[in-house]
Design a protein around this motif. Structure first.
Motif, PDB file in Angstrom:
ATOM      1  N   GLN A 242       0.802  -1.211   0.000  1.00  0.00           N
ATOM      2  CA  GLN A 242       0.000   0.000   0.000  1.00  0.00           C
ATOM      3  C   GLN A 242       0.845   1.276   0.000  1.00  0.00           C
ATOM      4  OE1 GLN A 242      -3.230   0.128   2.840  1.00  0.00           O
ATOM      5  NE2 GLN A 242      -3.466  -2.101   2.864  1.00  0.00           N
ATOM      6  N   LEU A 243       2.156   1.129  -0.019  1.00  0.00           N
ATOM      7  CA  LEU A 243       3.042   2.291  -0.024  1.00  0.00           C
ATOM      8  C   LEU A 243       3.437   2.641  -1.457  1.00  0.00           C
ATOM      9  CD1 LEU A 243       5.389   1.422   2.999  1.00  0.00           C
ATOM     10  CD2 LEU A 243       3.159   2.564   3.000  1.00  0.00           C
ATOM     11  N   ASP A 244       3.503   3.925  -1.725  1.00  0.00           N
ATOM     12  CA  ASP A 244       3.847   4.412  -3.060  1.00  0.00           C
ATOM     13  C   ASP A 244       4.888   5.519  -2.918  1.00  0.00           C
ATOM     14  OD1 ASP A 244       4.031   5.229  -5.653  1.00  0.00           O
ATOM     15  OD2 ASP A 244       1.876   5.611  -5.933  1.00  0.00           O
ATOM     16  N   LEU A 245       6.074   5.295  -3.491  1.00  0.00           N
ATOM     17  CA  LEU A 245       7.140   6.297  -3.393  1.00  0.00           C
ATOM     18  C   LEU A 245       6.772   7.608  -4.090  1.00  0.00           C
ATOM     19  CD1 LEU A 245      10.346   4.118  -3.889  1.00  0.00           C
ATOM     20  CD2 LEU A 245       9.493   5.142  -1.779  1.00  0.00           C
ATOM     21  N   LEU A 246       5.802   7.575  -5.001  1.00  0.00           N
ATOM     22  CA  LEU A 246       5.364   8.817  -5.651  1.00  0.00           C
ATOM     23  C   LEU A 246       4.644   9.737  -4.669  1.00  0.00           C
ATOM     24  CD1 LEU A 246       4.055   7.395  -9.064  1.00  0.00           C
ATOM     25  CD2 LEU A 246       6.255   8.500  -8.582  1.00  0.00           C
ATOM     26  N   ASN A 247       4.172   9.164  -3.566  1.00  0.00           N
ATOM     27  CA  ASN A 247       3.493   9.962  -2.539  1.00  0.00           C
ATOM     28  C   ASN A 247       4.418  10.315  -1.377  1.00  0.00           C
ATOM     29  OD1 ASN A 247       1.007   9.900  -3.891  1.00  0.00           O
ATOM     30  ND2 ASN A 247       0.475   7.919  -2.983  1.00  0.00           N
ATOM     31  N   ALA A 248       5.721  10.155  -1.555  1.00  0.00           N
ATOM     32  CA  ALA A 248       6.671  10.411  -0.479  1.00  0.00           C
ATOM     33  C   ALA A 248       6.838  11.907  -0.231  1.00  0.00           C
ATOM     34  CB  ALA A 248       8.026   9.788  -0.817  1.00  0.00           C
ATOM     35  N   GLU A 249       7.072  12.240   1.036  1.00  0.00           N
ATOM     36  CA  GLU A 249       7.415  13.599   1.474  1.00  0.00           C
ATOM     37  C   GLU A 249       6.329  14.634   1.146  1.00  0.00           C
ATOM     38  OE1 GLU A 249      11.319  14.700   0.268  1.00  0.00           O
ATOM     39  OE2 GLU A 249      12.192  12.769   0.772  1.00  0.00           O
ATOM     40  N   ILE A 250       5.073  14.216   1.189  1.00  0.00           N
ATOM     41  CA  ILE A 250       3.962  15.163   1.017  1.00  0.00           C
ATOM     42  C   ILE A 250       3.734  15.873   2.348  1.00  0.00           C
ATOM     43  CG2 ILE A 250       1.498  15.370   0.558  1.00  0.00           C
ATOM     44  CD1 ILE A 250       1.707  12.984  -1.289  1.00  0.00           C
ATOM     45  N   PRO A 251       3.666  17.202   2.358  1.00  0.00           N
ATOM     46  CA  PRO A 251       3.466  17.933   3.617  1.00  0.00           C
ATOM     47  C   PRO A 251       2.037  17.774   4.132  1.00  0.00           C
ATOM     48  CG  PRO A 251       3.492  19.443   1.762  1.00  0.00           C
ATOM     49  CD  PRO A 251       3.836  18.100   1.205  1.00  0.00           C
ATOM     50  N   PRO A 252       1.754  18.258   5.348  1.00  0.00           N
ATOM     51  CA  PRO A 252       0.388  18.175   5.899  1.00  0.00           C
ATOM     52  C   PRO A 252      -0.642  18.856   5.003  1.00  0.00           C
ATOM     53  CG  PRO A 252       1.959  18.742   7.613  1.00  0.00           C
ATOM     54  CD  PRO A 252       2.717  18.799   6.321  1.00  0.00           C
ATOM     55  N   ILE A 253      -1.893  18.527   5.208  1.00  0.00           N
ATOM     56  CA  ILE A 253      -2.970  18.938   4.321  1.00  0.00           C
ATOM     57  C   ILE A 253      -3.138  20.452   4.273  1.00  0.00           C
ATOM     58  CG2 ILE A 253      -4.747  18.766   6.082  1.00  0.00           C
ATOM     59  CD1 ILE A 253      -5.111  17.714   2.398  1.00  0.00           C
ATOM     60  N   TRP A 254      -2.827  21.154   5.382  1.00  0.00           N
ATOM     61  CA  TRP A 254      -3.001  22.606   5.388  1.00  0.00           C
ATOM     62  C   TRP A 254      -1.878  23.342   4.654  1.00  0.00           C
ATOM     63  CZ3 TRP A 254      -2.302  19.693   9.846  1.00  0.00           C
ATOM     64  CH2 TRP A 254      -1.035  19.753  10.429  1.00  0.00           C
ATOM     65  N   HIS A 255      -0.829  22.620   4.287  1.00  0.00           N
ATOM     66  CA  HIS A 255       0.253  23.218   3.499  1.00  0.00           C
ATOM     67  C   HIS A 255      -0.197  23.368   2.047  1.00  0.00           C
ATOM     68  CE1 HIS A 255       4.279  23.605   1.679  1.00  0.00           C
ATOM     69  NE2 HIS A 255       4.677  24.024   2.877  1.00  0.00           N
ATOM     70  N   SER A 256       0.410  24.302   1.347  1.00  0.00           N
ATOM     71  CA  SER A 256       0.002  24.540  -0.050  1.00  0.00           C
ATOM     72  C   SER A 256       0.250  23.321  -0.932  1.00  0.00           C
ATOM     73  CB  SER A 256       0.764  25.745  -0.611  1.00  0.00           C
ATOM     74  OG  SER A 256       2.168  25.536  -0.545  1.00  0.00           O
TER      75      SER A 256
END
Length: 326
Positions: free
Chosen positions: A75-89
């Motif tokens: 269920q892990l995807d390296l393309l989704n790595a290092e995404i900041p919290p939802i309130w970040h731009s």
């Protein structure tokens, strides 16, 4: 025969609570107890209990609402790595608290990690409590050689810092396991390490209480009646030693969680494939100054809330059960 009609009638108030063995009667007695009165007058205890219940429920109900299972590599995807919290731009739904360097959702990882930390903390406290109760009862009741051996063993363990005992036991146990079982048995090793470092406190407390209780008249009477020693210890003495022990167990629950987090942070606890809060903090610490602050900050906040809430409940229980403060 006496005519029931001539018997005096007892008029009870409308709100009177009659003794009952049912659940309603027990709840009514609990709500009239000194412990409940103390709890309702202590804002810190109420806040700590609510936060603790919320954290525990959120952790164990996590599979019902979190976006992924962080322990499942599929269920892990390296393309989704290092995404900041939802309130970040640059934030992205459904990763409310962002993701780590492996694409693992931080909210999912924190809740699953909290579940591991809570289970390990509870299991280690329960096991150390059982060992401490047994050793303390035997040492305090029989005295002599038994008391000397058990208490000197406890003194040796107390002379070494708790974390060093846990590190030594954890390292030795992990090396004794086959390589293919080290990750599977990591939780059990942590429970064993924390238990061997923590049972002494319970044993010394129970031993002191037992030494006092065995000199009382009801124990002397039981001995004259040839009551077996096992029954005297577990049915007569043990119930009178549980109050201080349970208070210590509540406070030590938070310490056990911290010990597990420390061992995992040092790399001898839970593996990265099954991260606890300590493991998450260790993995995120390497990226603290690289801009990915959320990978370490949110697990630290969760660990702090968990330990502080346990300590608030433990502090209230210690004061509420202390007869000198009543």
């Amino acid at each position: 025969m006496t005519d029931p009609a001539t018997q005096p009638q007892v008029n009870l108030p409308a709100d009177a609570i009659l003794p009952s063995d049912g659940p309603d009667g027990r709840i009514a007695r609990w709500r009239k107890s000194d412990l409940w009165y103390s709890f309702t007058r202590n804002p810190s205890a109420i806040l700590g209990t609510l936060v603790l219940l919320l954290l525990v429920l959120a952790a164990f109900a996590a599979p019902l609402y979190v976006p992924q299972n962080p322990y499942d590599p599929g269920q892990l995807d390296l393309l989704n790595a290092e995404i900041p919290p939802i309130w970040h731009s640059d934030g992205m739904w459904p990763f409310l608290l962002g993701t780590d360097t492996q694409g693992r959702d931080m909210l999912s990882a924190i809740l699953y990690g909290s579940r591991i930390s809570i289970v390990i903390g509870f299991a280690s406290v329960a096991l150390s409590l059982a060992i401490g109760l047994m050793f303390g009862l035997f040492a305090g009741y029989f005295g002599g050689f038994t008391d000397t051996v058990l208490m000197r063993l406890g003194d040796i363990l107390l002379s070494i810092p708790t974390i060093l005992v846990a590190i030594l036991v954890s390292a030795v146990a992990r090396q004794a396991l086959p390589a293919n079982l080290r990750e599977i048995g990591a939780a059990g090793v942590l429970v064993l390490a924390i238990t061997l470092a923590a049972w002494v406190q319970y044993a010394r407390t129970v031993r002191a209480q037992t030494a006092v209780e065995r000199k009382r008249e009801y124990i002397a009477t039981a001995r004259l009646l040839k009551v077996p020693a096992r029954r005297v210890m577990f049915h007569h003495i043990l119930p009178n030693t549980l109050t201080p022990v349970f208070v210590a167990a509540t406070l030590n629950f938070g310490m056990a969680i911290l010990t597990e987090a420390t061992l995992s942070f040092l790399g001898i606890g839970m593996p990265p494939s099954q991260p606890s809060l300590g493991t998450l903090i260790r993995l995120g610490n390497d990226f603290l100054f690289s801009g990915i602050w959320w990978v370490v900050v949110f697990p630290v906040i969760q660990l702090s809330l968990l330990v502080v809430s346990v300590n608030l409940v433990g502090d209230w229980l210690r004061d509420a059960l202390n007869p000198k403060l009543r």
